[in-house]
Motif scaffolding. Structure first.
Motif, PDB file in Angstrom:
ATOM      1  N   HIS A 398       0.839  -1.201   0.000  1.00 14.71           N
ATOM      2  CA  HIS A 398       0.000   0.000   0.000  1.00 14.71           C
ATOM      3  C   HIS A 398       0.879   1.258   0.000  1.00 14.71           C
ATOM      4  O   HIS A 398       0.694   2.176  -0.814  1.00 14.71           O
ATOM      5  CB  HIS A 398      -0.896  -0.036   1.244  1.00 14.71           C
ATOM      6  CG  HIS A 398      -2.031   0.933   1.216  1.00 14.71           C
ATOM      7  ND1 HIS A 398      -2.971   1.015   2.217  1.00 14.71           N
ATOM      8  CD2 HIS A 398      -2.385   1.903   0.330  1.00 14.71           C
ATOM      9  CE1 HIS A 398      -3.852   1.957   1.940  1.00 14.71           C
ATOM     10  NE2 HIS A 398      -3.510   2.514   0.793  1.00 14.71           N
ATOM     11  N   SER A 399       1.867   1.295   0.894  1.00 12.08           N
ATOM     12  CA  SER A 399       2.766   2.450   0.955  1.00 12.08           C
ATOM     13  C   SER A 399       3.567   2.599  -0.331  1.00 12.08           C
ATOM     14  O   SER A 399       3.743   3.704  -0.847  1.00 12.08           O
ATOM     15  CB  SER A 399       3.725   2.295   2.141  1.00 12.08           C
ATOM     16  OG  SER A 399       3.033   2.323   3.365  1.00 12.08           O
ATOM     17  N   SER A 402       1.243   3.963  -3.123  1.00 14.29           N
ATOM     18  CA  SER A 402       0.843   5.347  -2.874  1.00 14.29           C
ATOM     19  C   SER A 402       2.020   6.299  -3.045  1.00 14.29           C
ATOM     20  O   SER A 402       1.888   7.374  -3.643  1.00 14.29           O
ATOM     21  CB  SER A 402       0.266   5.491  -1.463  1.00 14.29           C
ATOM     22  OG  SER A 402      -1.019   4.921  -1.384  1.00 14.29           O
ATOM     23  N   GLN A 406       1.264   8.930  -6.123  1.00 14.47           N
ATOM     24  CA  GLN A 406       0.760  10.246  -5.746  1.00 14.47           C
ATOM     25  C   GLN A 406       1.881  11.269  -5.583  1.00 14.47           C
ATOM     26  O   GLN A 406       3.015  10.929  -5.243  1.00 14.47           O
ATOM     27  CB  GLN A 406      -0.022  10.143  -4.429  1.00 14.47           C
ATOM     28  CG  GLN A 406      -1.264   9.275  -4.510  1.00 14.47           C
ATOM     29  CD  GLN A 406      -2.293   9.802  -5.504  1.00 14.47           C
ATOM     30  OE1 GLN A 406      -2.477  11.020  -5.642  1.00 14.47           O
ATOM     31  NE2 GLN A 406      -2.950   8.897  -6.206  1.00 14.47           N
ATOM     32  N   ARG A 411       0.554  11.536  -0.822  1.00 15.13           N
ATOM     33  CA  ARG A 411       1.042  10.155  -0.806  1.00 15.13           C
ATOM     34  C   ARG A 411       0.742   9.424   0.504  1.00 15.13           C
ATOM     35  O   ARG A 411       0.727   8.191   0.544  1.00 15.13           O
ATOM     36  CB  ARG A 411       2.544  10.127  -1.083  1.00 15.13           C
ATOM     37  CG  ARG A 411       3.409  10.788  -0.050  1.00 15.13           C
ATOM     38  CD  ARG A 411       4.844  10.912  -0.547  1.00 15.13           C
ATOM     39  NE  ARG A 411       5.664  11.741   0.326  1.00 15.13           N
ATOM     40  CZ  ARG A 411       6.774  12.339  -0.047  1.00 15.13           C
ATOM     41  NH1 ARG A 411       7.208  12.215  -1.300  1.00 15.13           N
ATOM     42  NH2 ARG A 411       7.467  13.081   0.795  1.00 15.13           N
ATOM     43  N   TYR A 413      -1.553   7.891   2.946  1.00 10.16           N
ATOM     44  CA  TYR A 413      -2.951   7.508   3.149  1.00 10.16           C
ATOM     45  C   TYR A 413      -3.306   7.639   4.623  1.00 10.16           C
ATOM     46  O   TYR A 413      -2.466   7.489   5.508  1.00 10.16           O
ATOM     47  CB  TYR A 413      -3.218   6.081   2.656  1.00 10.16           C
ATOM     48  CG  TYR A 413      -2.262   5.028   3.141  1.00 10.16           C
ATOM     49  CD1 TYR A 413      -2.407   4.433   4.390  1.00 10.16           C
ATOM     50  CD2 TYR A 413      -1.201   4.593   2.339  1.00 10.16           C
ATOM     51  CE1 TYR A 413      -1.537   3.444   4.832  1.00 10.16           C
ATOM     52  CE2 TYR A 413      -0.325   3.606   2.776  1.00 10.16           C
ATOM     53  CZ  TYR A 413      -0.505   3.041   4.013  1.00 10.16           C
ATOM     54  OH  TYR A 413       0.357   2.059   4.450  1.00 10.16           O
ATOM     55  N   SER A 557      -3.288   2.764  -4.668  1.00 12.27           N
ATOM     56  CA  SER A 557      -2.470   3.840  -5.241  1.00 12.27           C
ATOM     57  C   SER A 557      -3.025   5.222  -4.925  1.00 12.27           C
ATOM     58  O   SER A 557      -2.436   6.228  -5.309  1.00 12.27           O
ATOM     59  CB  SER A 557      -2.390   3.678  -6.768  1.00 12.27           C
ATOM     60  OG  SER A 557      -1.852   2.416  -7.110  1.00 12.27           O
ATOM     61  N   GLY A 559      -3.482   6.978  -2.069  1.00 14.66           N
ATOM     62  CA  GLY A 559      -2.982   7.846  -1.009  1.00 14.66           C
ATOM     63  C   GLY A 559      -4.132   8.516  -0.281  1.00 14.66           C
ATOM     64  O   GLY A 559      -5.086   7.866   0.153  1.00 14.66           O
TER      65      GLY A 559
END
Length: 601
Positions: A398-399, A402, A406, A411, A413, A557, A559
């Motif tokens: 996920h990180s 993002s 972004q 970026r 989230y 993606s 964020g």
């Protein structure tokens, strides 16, 4: 008892099973050099005070400078805190953590003028800035969100004062961390055969998962005996945490600390209450689970030290770390090769700090550094640890997505969506394992684990959320959160959630003292909402194929480019409704049905 070996010192851990922090900085000297560069941003940013309304170009320059400072702080903090967490006893890294924390406060103070000045710009004039400076369009959402917080923004001087106090606001969490991870020591305990077993924060839960009931009982009593010896210090620290939340909520004119916390993530407060109400309406299923656990363990009384023990004797097996990685990678095949390439890169390039060592922070997490995420584990070569690996690599992916999709301003989230990616991975792993076993006992062991995920994530985290809500309510009324009060409130909730077939031992009343998430400002409810969303999304991915995966990757993606409820709707689940929570609880009931049937055969 292979999991109960002596805990190694840091230098005894294989390099291949440690994270590679040189991807951030070559050494401490390189960190110090960039820290000195970052210090110059205090003056650079403060030089824009009184100027944000000059022109679109000036505003854009300032916002871009903020992003540069944020990038530097991200890198510096990740290095210092990762170094500190790998051995919390090292004074050098404690000092580096303190330096970067203080610098972050300085920069926050230097930019305290930002929000008041932006709110002072006439909306028509601000719109003109967008027209005259094309690069400013990127920041439209960011600037709009600030405008929507007008009721909670103070004067320039007041904002600067609050920013300067933010370092003090971190003190309860810092004190808790040092007390728990660095200063507390635990006596060894003994198993049913009289063998000595080391005990630590990291080793506690594995003792509770043992089939040796005497070990579980002895470790439980010894562990909470240590926390009992510092109960008043722990209570004073948690009381300080609640007070600082209430202070900031009052200062910013929020009706409650909870309202302030959820507003920061743009989640309706109703979502928090929906969760507690829906779970409370389904406590009969949790009580049924407890009755089944008591029956399958064959005990006259079910105690809190029995809550992690496998209900299927002999179902737990040793899963070496290499096997766990391969299984997780295979289980994520429905996510497609783009996603799995991220997972493989993390496995192969030392993103992960695998084993427990003396002084290492307990638990597990993923930190979204910009070079790549870093994952901290305390891996124990069992099924639980394999699921933890899947969980944390969900956060990491996920990180990674993002950060690379972004712009810097979007970026990061928000925490409401943070637990979705991690628990979706766990759900896919569970489906993979269930599909590949025909052995009834092995299937029962997996369903047992699935049930425990529901118990530990949906029910237990909601209990934590209800405790945290109660803690905030008492603080708002001026009630001091003493050790006796906290223990009484916690034990009452424990009895409500686990029901009449569970003996709520006196020691469990102290569990609040060891939960770090109570310092995370109403974070825990998001484990439960995230788990509910993840159950729904994992089934959509398995049924919906490539289009469902693309929707999900779009969510990962995203964020904070949209509000979290909207991001999740784009992936196919509506968390503004209690329906996903109820659907997950209905699945819990179905799993109980199957478990009961399997155990009768």
């Amino acid at each position: 008892m292979s999991q109960m070996n002596a805990i190694p010192e840091r230098d005894q851990v294989s390099v291949e099973e440690t994270w590679n922090l040189t991807d951030l900085y070559a050494d401490d000297a390189a960190w110090q050099a960039e820290f000195e560069v970052a210090q110059t941003y205090v003056d650079k940013l403060s030089a824009y005070a009184g100027r944000l309304g000059e022109s679109g170009a000036t505003l854009l320059e300032y916002l871009e400078l903020c992003q540069e400072a944020d990038t530097l702080l991200n890198n510096l903090a990740n290095y210092a805190y990762r170094k500190g967490d790998q051995d919390t006893r090292v004074a050098q890294y404690q000092a580096m953590e303190g330096k970067i924390s203080s610098l972050a406060v300085e920069i926050s103070g230097a930019t305290a003028f930002e929000t008041p000045e932006l709110l002072a710009i006439d909306p028509a004039k601000l719109e003109g800035f967008f027209q005259e400076e094309a690069g400013l369009e990127l920041y439209r959402r960011y600037l709009t969100i600030i405008q929507e917080k007008r009721a909670h923004v103070l004067s320039d001087a007041e904002e600067k004062l609050l920013a300067a106090a933010s370092d003090l606001a971190q003190a309860p969490n810092d004190v808790y961390a040092k007390l728990t991870y660095a200063d507390l020591t635990f006596p060894s305990t003994t198993d049913g055969e009289g063998n000595e077993v080391p005990l630590s924060n990291g080793a506690f839960v594995p003792t509770q998962m043992s089939e040796d009931r005497m070990l579980r009982k002895n470790a439980f009593e010894a562990f909470y005996g240590v926390y009992g010896s510092v109960r008043n210090t722990a209570a004073a620290t948690l009381n300080a945490e609640a007070k600082q939340r209430q202070f900031y909520a009052n200062a910013r004119k929020y009706p409650s600390a909870l309202a302030a916390a959820v507003d920061s993530t743009r989640v309706p407060e109703s979502v928090y209450h929906n969760l507690i109400q829906t779970v409370n309406a389904n406590l009969d299923k949790m009580h049924r689970y407890i009755r089944l656990r008591k029956k399958l363990l064959g005990v006259d009384e079910l105690h809190m030290y029995d809550i992690y023990a496998p209900m299927v004797s002999g179902g737990e097996k040793v899963i070496p770390y290499a096997e766990a990685k391969d299984t997780v990678f295979d289980a994520l095949a429905p996510m497609g090769e783009k996603y799995r390439a991220i997972i493989r890169e993390g496995f192969d390039n030392r993103w992960i700090d695998v084993r427990e060592n003396v002084g290492k922070r307990s638990g597990a997490y993923s930190a979204g550094a910009l070079c790549h995420p870093y994952v901290l584990l305390n891996h124990k070569d069992n099924l639980e640890s394999m699921f933890t690996l899947a969980h944390e690599m969900g956060h990491a992916a996920h990180s990674y997505l993002s950060n690379r999709t972004q712009a810097p301003v979007y970026r990061d989230y928000v925490i409401f969506v943070a637990e979705v990616a991690s628990t979706c991975n766990e759900a896919l792993l569970m489906e993979y394992l269930l599909q590949r076993t025909t052995d009834k006992r092995e299937r029962a062991a997996l369903i047992n684990h699935f049930l425990e995920q529901f118990k530990g994530t949906l029910y237990r985290q909601t209990m934590f959320a209800e405790f945290e809500l109660r803690m905030g309510e008492l603080c708002a009324k001026g009630e001091p959160l003493t050790a006796d009060l906290l223990s009484a409130e916690y034990k009452a909730l424990n009895e409500k959630y686990y029901g009449p077939d569970m003996v709520s031992d006196d020691e469990i009343a102290l569990e609040w003292a060891r939960i770090p998430h109570f310092y995370y400002n109403y974070y825990v409810y998001q484990y439960a909402t995230g788990y509910s969303a993840a159950i729904a999304l994992s089934r959509r991915i398995l049924k919906g194929g490539e289009s469902a995966v693309e929707d999900y990757l779009g969510f990962l993606s995203g964020g904070c480019s949209k509000d979290p409820i909207d991001l999740l709707k784009g992936a196919g689940v509506d968390m503004s409704s209690p329906a996903p929570i109820q659907d997950a609880l209905d699945l819990f009931g179905t799993l109980l049905d199957e478990m009961e049937k399997l155990m009768e055969e």
